[in-house]
Scaffold this motif. Sequence first.
Motif, PDB file in Angstrom:
ATOM      1  N   SER A 138       0.908  -0.936  -0.097  1.00  0.00           N
ATOM      2  CA  SER A 138       0.011   0.006   0.024  1.00  0.00           C
ATOM      3  C   SER A 138       0.804   1.304   0.072  1.00  0.00           C
ATOM      4  N   HIS A 139       2.018   1.277   0.758  1.00  0.00           N
ATOM      5  CA  HIS A 139       2.615   2.353   0.930  1.00  0.00           C
ATOM      6  C   HIS A 139       3.447   2.393  -0.507  1.00  0.00           C
ATOM      7  N   ILE A 140       4.011   1.547  -1.168  1.00  0.00           N
ATOM      8  CA  ILE A 140       4.508   1.467  -2.311  1.00  0.00           C
ATOM      9  C   ILE A 140       3.531   2.211  -3.413  1.00  0.00           C
ATOM     10  N   GLY A 141       2.231   1.627  -3.502  1.00  0.00           N
ATOM     11  CA  GLY A 141       1.312   2.366  -4.121  1.00  0.00           C
ATOM     12  C   GLY A 141       1.230   3.847  -4.229  1.00  0.00           C
ATOM     13  N   LEU A 142       1.177   4.305  -2.795  1.00  0.00           N
ATOM     14  CA  LEU A 142       1.143   5.758  -2.571  1.00  0.00           C
ATOM     15  C   LEU A 142       2.268   6.335  -3.062  1.00  0.00           C
ATOM     16  N   VAL A 143       3.388   6.034  -2.952  1.00  0.00           N
ATOM     17  CA  VAL A 143       4.635   6.467  -3.401  1.00  0.00           C
ATOM     18  C   VAL A 143       4.770   6.691  -5.008  1.00  0.00           C
ATOM     19  N   ASN A 144       4.262   5.588  -5.817  1.00  0.00           N
ATOM     20  CA  ASN A 144       4.277   5.513  -7.104  1.00  0.00           C
ATOM     21  C   ASN A 144       3.438   6.422  -7.652  1.00  0.00           C
ATOM     22  N   ALA A 145       1.937   6.374  -7.000  1.00  0.00           N
ATOM     23  CA  ALA A 145       0.750   7.303  -7.676  1.00  0.00           C
ATOM     24  C   ALA A 145       1.016   8.584  -7.606  1.00  0.00           C
ATOM     25  N   ALA A 146       1.805   9.003  -6.395  1.00  0.00           N
ATOM     26  CA  ALA A 146       2.288  10.595  -6.184  1.00  0.00           C
ATOM     27  C   ALA A 146       3.279  10.883  -7.115  1.00  0.00           C
ATOM     28  N   TYR A 147       4.132  10.121  -7.553  1.00  0.00           N
ATOM     29  CA  TYR A 147       5.162  10.390  -8.380  1.00  0.00           C
ATOM     30  C   TYR A 147       4.658  10.531  -9.689  1.00  0.00           C
ATOM     31  N   ALA A 148       3.623   9.600 -10.149  1.00  0.00           N
ATOM     32  CA  ALA A 148       3.039   9.653 -11.367  1.00  0.00           C
ATOM     33  C   ALA A 148       2.315  10.884 -11.422  1.00  0.00           C
ATOM     34  N   ILE A 149       1.612  11.481 -10.658  1.00  0.00           N
ATOM     35  CA  ILE A 149       0.691  12.674 -10.747  1.00  0.00           C
ATOM     36  C   ILE A 149       1.845  13.982 -10.844  1.00  0.00           C
ATOM     37  N   ASP A 150       2.732  13.840  -9.911  1.00  0.00           N
ATOM     38  CA  ASP A 150       3.895  14.816 -10.125  1.00  0.00           C
ATOM     39  C   ASP A 150       4.568  14.846 -11.408  1.00  0.00           C
ATOM     40  N   GLN A 151       4.658  13.855 -12.163  1.00  0.00           N
ATOM     41  CA  GLN A 151       5.366  13.903 -13.422  1.00  0.00           C
ATOM     42  C   GLN A 151       4.226  14.279 -14.489  1.00  0.00           C
ATOM     43  N   ALA A 152       3.191  13.935 -14.445  1.00  0.00           N
ATOM     44  CA  ALA A 152       2.158  14.215 -15.544  1.00  0.00           C
ATOM     45  C   ALA A 152       1.640  15.877 -15.133  1.00  0.00           C
ATOM     46  N   GLU A 153       1.776  16.255 -14.144  1.00  0.00           N
ATOM     47  CA  GLU A 153       1.665  17.630 -13.860  1.00  0.00           C
ATOM     48  C   GLU A 153       2.599  18.437 -14.238  1.00  0.00           C
ATOM     49  N   ALA A 154       3.895  18.076 -14.179  1.00  0.00           N
ATOM     50  CA  ALA A 154       5.328  18.892 -14.798  1.00  0.00           C
ATOM     51  C   ALA A 154       5.101  18.840 -16.197  1.00  0.00           C
ATOM     52  N   ALA A 155       4.671  17.744 -16.725  1.00  0.00           N
ATOM     53  CA  ALA A 155       4.383  17.530 -18.109  1.00  0.00           C
ATOM     54  C   ALA A 155       3.477  18.732 -18.580  1.00  0.00           C
ATOM     55  N   ALA A 156       2.372  18.740 -17.996  1.00  0.00           N
ATOM     56  CA  ALA A 156       1.121  19.437 -18.638  1.00  0.00           C
ATOM     57  C   ALA A 156       1.733  21.059 -18.441  1.00  0.00           C
ATOM     58  N   ASP A 157       2.241  21.243 -17.205  1.00  0.00           N
ATOM     59  CA  ASP A 157       2.721  22.589 -16.992  1.00  0.00           C
ATOM     60  C   ASP A 157       3.977  23.163 -17.743  1.00  0.00           C
ATOM     61  N   GLY A 158       4.632  22.093 -18.635  1.00  0.00           N
ATOM     62  CA  GLY A 158       5.758  22.367 -19.201  1.00  0.00           C
ATOM     63  C   GLY A 158       7.098  22.493 -18.255  1.00  0.00           C
ATOM     64  N   ARG A 159       7.063  21.892 -17.022  1.00  0.00           N
ATOM     65  CA  ARG A 159       7.942  22.365 -15.988  1.00  0.00           C
ATOM     66  C   ARG A 159       9.030  21.037 -16.317  1.00  0.00           C
ATOM     67  N   ARG A 160      10.306  21.385 -16.045  1.00  0.00           N
ATOM     68  CA  ARG A 160      11.182  20.322 -15.664  1.00  0.00           C
ATOM     69  C   ARG A 160      10.698  19.240 -14.717  1.00  0.00           C
ATOM     70  N   SER A 161      10.732  18.018 -15.072  1.00  0.00           N
ATOM     71  CA  SER A 161      10.216  17.005 -14.063  1.00  0.00           C
ATOM     72  C   SER A 161      11.840  16.621 -13.376  1.00  0.00           C
TER      73      SER A 161
END
Length: 613
Positions: free
Chosen positions: A590-613
């Motif tokens: 469960s904690h693995i899932g939390l970490v990976n989901a948070a990271y995926a959201i961070d990376q997707a938001e970075a891509a959407a905002d044009g930020r450097r991931s």
Amino acid sequence: MVVSTPIEDYALLSDRRSAALVSRTGSVDWLCFPRFDSPSLFGALLDDAAGSWSIRPVGQGSATRRYLEATMVLETRFLTPDGALTVTDALATGGDGDPHALGAHAPHLLLRSVTCGEGTVDVELLFRPRPEYGLVVPLLSPIAGGINARGGPASATLSSPVELTIEEGTARATVRLRAGETLRFALHWAAVEGSTAPRVHADDQIGEELDRTVRAWRAWSALHQNYQGPWREQVQHSGRVLQALSYQPTGAIVAAPTTSLPETVGGERNWDYRYTWIRDASFTMDALWVAACPDEASEFFAFMTTAAATPQPEARLQIMYGIGGEHELSERSLPHLSGWRGSRPVRVGNGAWSQQQLDVAGELLATAALFADQLDATDPTLRAFLPSLADTVARVWREPDHGIWEIRGEPRHFLYSKLMCWAALDRALGLADRLGSAERAGDWRGVRDEIRAVILREGWSERAQAYTQSFGSDALDASALLLPVVGFLPADDPRMRATIDAIVHRLTDERGLVYRYRPDIGVDGLPGQEGTFLPCTFWLAQVHALAGDLDAAREVFARAVGHANDVGLLAEQVDPATGALLGNFPQAFSHIGLVNAAYAIDQAEAAADGRRS
């Protein structure tokens, strides 16, 4: 129904060798020394008669808890009508010098410090050790500075600054504390055959050990944790939890520190999770790559190459091993224990160790690819081990197996197992030059492409309009969400989107939490139901993020993380009727899932905002 403390009322202590669970009311109801998988010294988690050690105010009061910042040291604050009491609990790490060696010299020492912050508080101590899962009532003897407990294959010494009354294997005391006063207690364990007997610790020694443990956890966190994305606090805390579930002497990682906490109240889906599953351990290393920047990768692969030692070129992995590398993990029941809320049987060992699950080589090779720069590519053992895994996958991938969920029914051609066979060969191709296996790449590539074609053809169900649990089945399975996570399909592929929609609408409860599958289809060979599965809910959030559906990803993530308890710990499952936590706790998956989901959201938001991931 047997009355038991709710699972969410527990907090974890760890010295990276063993673990304890402490209730909201100040009772240590689970403690296994000297290893995670040792018989319990306190086992009230599963049966009150199996022992506990409580320190709490007398009478009515409320309690709030937290981990001290950047540590796994627990602080519980009790408020009573007459005053305030703080209990600080830790398993001593044994040092504060080298954060990487956290727990390297763990002294098997449970520390408890009790301070009255204001007013006056009457404090009650009740010490009931019951070794061997409650089978032994030890002989308690008063000694200078505490009491000694002898019984079974070990002895323990309780250091106490107050006089204790002993009766029938139980020690107790009641003492009044006034504002500013502190009492410190310690429980020191040692094996009977050991050269060092358990000893009494003086007050200042206990305080020093507690301070060193706080410094050690903070030093590790400062050196390893730099994630700055969304849900930073939860991600970094999950990284510490995963570190707490690792066995320092070998690099093994337990799936959870408990056994037999049920998947449904009163049911028999009760398993011992105190072992290292290759799947869970590999996923843990992947999550630590985000949450803790680990430098344990080489240790983990050294453990795996030793534990999985088989004649080449066979290299058939067991799905799990003991944390010391043990292969034989035979399962047995403990009929003298009533189980959590009457959920029997209580099991130790795990019969799944002998199952065939074809996915495990894929998880291991995927982790090797992620940590390729940290691995010693000149190590002849590693250069033989990893390519042999790919060779074995190429040879056996057509066989049926028991799948990711370890069904106890007939083997099937599970989609997830085939997917990870594909991933094993895909990652082996990326490692081929580094491992001196370029001559095998052509064969691996051919089989990889064959597996892909079979999955696309046999894994899809027109009737279900989804990728399903196994070939020829219409049953949904949340593991299909991992098709884009491992890079097999893009998350916005039309069939993948249809699969996501099917799972959202037909494999979730009223809270929007995801079941891993429907037990009533009869695939697992066991009676009864189970709760919704938190790792699968995090997978759904992760896949939404990969598909660019950020609002949906955040919403699903919030649902799942909202089921962490007050100190940020997650179990495996959630009761769909009550929302209470179910299953072994805390659950690494469960904690693995939390970490990976948070990271995926961070990376997707970075891509959407044009930020450097």
